[in-house]
Design an enzyme around this catalytic site. Structure first.
Site, PDB file in Angstrom:
ATOM      1  N   ASN A   1       0.814  -1.222   0.000  1.00 14.85           N
ATOM      2  CA  ASN A   1       0.000   0.000   0.000  1.00 14.85           C
ATOM      3  C   ASN A   1       0.849   1.274   0.000  1.00 14.85           C
ATOM      4  OD1 ASN A   1      -2.783  -1.409   1.795  1.00 14.85           O
ATOM      5  ND2 ASN A   1      -2.749  -0.663  -0.291  1.00 14.85           N
TER       6      ASN A   1
ATOM      7  N   ASN B   1      -8.089  -8.936   1.704  1.00 15.89           N
ATOM      8  CA  ASN B   1      -8.881  -7.808   1.205  1.00 15.89           C
ATOM      9  C   ASN B   1     -10.231  -8.228   0.616  1.00 15.89           C
ATOM     10  OD1 ASN B   1      -8.415  -8.737  -1.435  1.00 15.89           O
ATOM     11  ND2 ASN B   1      -6.617  -7.433  -1.695  1.00 15.89           N
TER      12      ASN B   1
ATOM     13  N   CYS C   1      -7.511  -0.624   8.666  1.00 12.89           N
ATOM     14  CA  CYS C   1      -7.099  -1.476   7.547  1.00 12.89           C
ATOM     15  C   CYS C   1      -6.522  -0.519   6.506  1.00 12.89           C
ATOM     16  CB  CYS C   1      -8.273  -2.310   7.019  1.00 12.89           C
ATOM     17  SG  CYS C   1      -9.833  -1.419   6.843  1.00 12.89           S
ATOM     18  N   SER C   2      -7.106  -0.434   5.329  1.00 10.51           N
ATOM     19  CA  SER C   2      -6.642   0.572   4.367  1.00 10.51           C
ATOM     20  C   SER C   2      -7.432   1.870   4.560  1.00 10.51           C
ATOM     21  CB  SER C   2      -6.793   0.055   2.936  1.00 10.51           C
ATOM     22  OG  SER C   2      -6.017  -1.114   2.767  1.00 10.51           O
TER      23      SER C   2
ATOM     24  N   GLY D   1     -10.407   1.910   6.413  1.00 10.01           N
ATOM     25  CA  GLY D   1     -11.092   1.913   7.709  1.00 10.01           C
ATOM     26  C   GLY D   1     -12.594   1.754   7.646  1.00 10.01           C
ATOM     27  N   TRP D   2     -13.107   1.132   6.555  1.00  5.44           N
ATOM     28  CA  TRP D   2     -14.564   0.955   6.503  1.00  5.44           C
ATOM     29  C   TRP D   2     -14.993  -0.485   6.223  1.00  5.44           C
ATOM     30  CZ3 TRP D   2     -14.091   5.353   2.534  1.00  5.44           C
ATOM     31  CH2 TRP D   2     -13.519   4.894   1.338  1.00  5.44           C
ATOM     32  N   ASP D   3     -14.036  -1.412   6.091  1.00  4.75           N
ATOM     33  CA  ASP D   3     -14.390  -2.820   5.874  1.00  4.75           C
ATOM     34  C   ASP D   3     -13.921  -3.700   7.041  1.00  4.75           C
ATOM     35  OD1 ASP D   3     -15.728  -2.702   3.320  1.00  4.75           O
ATOM     36  OD2 ASP D   3     -13.797  -2.228   2.426  1.00  4.75           O
ATOM     37  N   ARG D   4     -12.662  -4.117   6.994  1.00  2.00           N
ATOM     38  CA  ARG D   4     -12.123  -4.975   8.062  1.00  2.00           C
ATOM     39  C   ARG D   4     -12.128  -4.264   9.406  1.00  2.00           C
ATOM     40  NH1 ARG D   4      -7.120  -6.529   4.142  1.00  2.00           N
ATOM     41  NH2 ARG D   4      -7.593  -4.411   3.455  1.00  2.00           N
TER      42      ARG D   4
ATOM     43  N   ARG E   1     -20.485  -2.323  -1.899  1.00  6.92           N
ATOM     44  CA  ARG E   1     -20.237  -3.734  -1.576  1.00  6.92           C
ATOM     45  C   ARG E   1     -21.402  -4.649  -1.991  1.00  6.92           C
ATOM     46  NH1 ARG E   1     -16.024  -1.883  -1.721  1.00  6.92           N
ATOM     47  NH2 ARG E   1     -14.661  -1.309   0.011  1.00  6.92           N
TER      48      ARG E   1
END
Length: 606
Positions: A287, A312, A373-374, A376-379, A419
């Site tokens: 990243n 991911n 995470c990248s 901040g809205w998934d993992r 998603r």
């Protein structure tokens, strides 16, 4: 094959079919006695069709398309075969075969769904017989791709409770004991000027100024600065969430960001702030090439960085595709375990749960943590919400679980529209991913390991997932709060919680035992994790017959019986206190039991 477990409808049978087009169409359509239309739902077309049922071979019947659902009912056998599918569940519609195709039932439509099933329909090979139904399904399943509104904006459903009031940010922070002399509430984002994917109300370190927050935002991906999600009332440790720092290939530093993380650490005297980076180490390094990265030791000397190795969104999407291949339409019994292992689905569930356990354990021991995470809205949402579920028994209640999802997923900008792809025909969109489904699966795993710890049952989890796709409610629409506000979701659509809270008895776990201070640590090993069969394989008729647990059913019957006896007892007590029954209370029988004794006796077996 039973109909989809979309909730029962108590609404007006006519819905909003008073419009001229609907009236003209309804003259051509036969009455639909089997299903009650929702208020605002209008019939569009009926058609004779053959459903290629994977369990009962070809079934002749009629399909009814409304602006909300596809409903099929067979006409050629005594055994009813029905389908009741919200159009929002449809991911893809394709034509099957051509005018010159040979073979029985080779000409028709193939429909791919988001809920682990595919449907095939056959029509007669004459005069473009499928054109009208293909175009109508395509138009109403993907309204946004055709300049139309999602059904949630057309629905006229009414409920007593307004589900949009379930979550009030300030009220929830007050419940946690905030603000205090360590943490304060800021309204810097009230117009979404600091971060357009964050909520308007944020909790930040007491000593951080508004200017500090603006400076930190420049060094965090999408301006998603570290903010507080949960506060431990006893030891004052916190869970904070954010996005990756913009370190880049040159290893940039930002003194404001470094100082800000120190303020989070110092708030409760934590020696080292633990940063949980959800990504595999190699991905975090990669990243850097796109301007992101992670908190290096040299810049963040008072922090400890832990990578959690969760993959991911693309890896998760492919994993679910593989799972669908082995469970629908039929389960391959002979190589089941190796086939399941090859999907890696349970492995991903294990890594998410394991990460959340580490977060909960660290906070429980008195150390503050930061999760990202990248973006901040998934993992990140998976880890914060699951660790909060482990730490705080309030989130394990029916109402608290709704608050948890509203807070950590909806208000903090999990990209539901991207998603899930609500109303969008682009089924191959690389942004699609089952991140929220994974979270619900993890919750289900916890309910299996702690059957008395959750006030809600499995049915709630299934209904939430069904309406994640259905577009009947506004709850999961759009990517973030700012977009929901601009589309007036709270005033123009109904909340899923309005519907669920209108009859909570359907979602209550009869085995629930409240324990306010208990921290749950599920076992995240492959030996203790199970495939959620009653969700992923529920379309198989063999599974449908097994869905109701006999133990749970019997327990509910006993509880109902207890309530019956207690009601009778109350009636007897009332009649005892009346003057006409004084001879009963003055009874000289030495062993006569008092009403209270009866209560004790009645409650004992339950």
């Amino acid at each position: 094959m039973a109909s989809a477990p979309i909730a029962p409808y108590n609404s007006s049978p006519l819905g909003n079919s008073s419009s001229q087009n609907a009236s003209r169409e309804s003259l051509k359509m036969e009455p639909l006695a089997d299903v009650t239309l929702l208020p605002g739902e209008e019939r569009v077309i009926d058609k004779d069709i053959i459903y290629i049922c994977p369990y009962n071979a070809a079934v002749k019947g009629k399909v009814f398309i409304t602006n909300y659902r596809l409903y099929f009912k067979n006409t050629d056998s005594e055994t009813p075969v029905t389908l009741n599918i919200p159009l929002g569940v449809i991911s893809r519609v394709e034509k099957m075969g051509g005018a010159s195709s040979r073979g029985e039932n080779s000409y028709g439509l193939e429909i791919t769904c988001k809920d682990m099933r595919n449907l095939r329909f056959a029509l007669k090979q004459e005069g473009h017989s499928r054109r009208d139904i293909f175009e109508i399904i395509f138009k109403y399943a993907f309204p946004l791709s055709h300049g139309m509104q999602l059904f949630a904006f057309l629905s006229q459903e009414k409920y007593e409770e307004n589900g949009w009031n379930v979550y009030e940010a300030l009220e929830e922070y007050r419940r946690q004991g905030l603000p205090n002399n360590e943490w304060r509430v800021t309204f810097i984002n009230k117009n979404y000027e600091l971060c357009d994917t964050y909520p308007t109300i944020l909790v930040v370190p007491y000593k951080a100024t508004e200017d500090d927050l603006r400076k930190v935002a420049t060094f965090r991906s999408r301006c998603r600065i570290p903010v507080m999600s949960w506060f431990h009332k006893e030891n004052h440790a916190v869970i904070t969430r954010c996005s990756q720092p913009l370190v880049g290939m040159s290893g940039k530093r930002n003194k404001d960001d470094e100082r800000y993380l120190d303020l989070i650490r110092e708030a409760n005297g934590t020696t080292k702030l633990t940063i949980y980076d959800a990504r595999p180490n190699v991905n975090a390094v990669a990243n850097k090439a796109t301007g992101g990265g992670y908190e290096g030791d040299d810049a963040y000397q008072n922090a400890e960085l832990v990578f959690l190795d969760i993959h991911n969104i693309h890896v998760m999407r492919e994993s679910l595709k593989k799972l669908k291949d082995i469970v629908y339409p039929n389960v391959e019994e002979s190589h089941w375990l190796s086939s399941l292992e090859s999907t890696h689905w349970l492995e991903h569930i294990k890594l998410v749960l394991s990460g959340a356990i580490q977060v909960a354990d660290k906070v429980s021991s008195g150390s503050s943590v930061m999760v990202h995470c990248s973006d901040g809205w998934d993992r990140t949402a998976q880890l914060t919400s699951l660790s909060m579920l482990m730490l705080d028994s309030y989130y394990r209640t029916l109402r608290g679980f709704q608050v948890l999802m509203e807070k950590e997923w909806i208000s903090f900008g999990h990209k539901f529209a991207s998603r899930i792809g609500h109303g969008d025909k682009n089924h191959a969109d690389q942004d699609r991913s089952p991140i929220f489904l994974q979270f619900i699966d993890c919750v289900w795993q916890m309910t299996k390991q702690f059957p008395t710890a959750f006030e809600f049952n499995e049915r709630l989890l299934v209904v939430i997932l069904d309406h994640l796709y259905s577009c009947r409610f506004g709850t999961f629409l759009y990517n973030c709060e700012s977009v929901r506000d601009s589309n007036n979701v709270r005033t123009k659509t109904v909340s899923l919680w309005s519907y669920i809270n209108s009859d909570t008895s359907l979602y209550i776990n009869p085995f629930y035992t409240p324990e306010s201070s208990r921290v749950l640590y599920p076992v995240a090993s492959m030996r203790h994790l199970e495939l959620w069969v009653t969700y992923y394989i529920r379309w198989n008729p063999r599974i449908q017959h097994q869905q109701q647990s006999p133990v749970e059913q019997r327990y509910k019957e006993l509880l109902a019986l207890r309530d019956q006896y207690l009601k009778k007892l109350e009636e007897l007590q009332l009649s005892d206190s009346a003057p006409s029954s004084t001879h009963l209370t003055n009874s000289s029988t030495p062993n006569a039991a008092t009403p209270n004794q009866h209560i004790t006796h009645l409650q004992t077996p339950f």
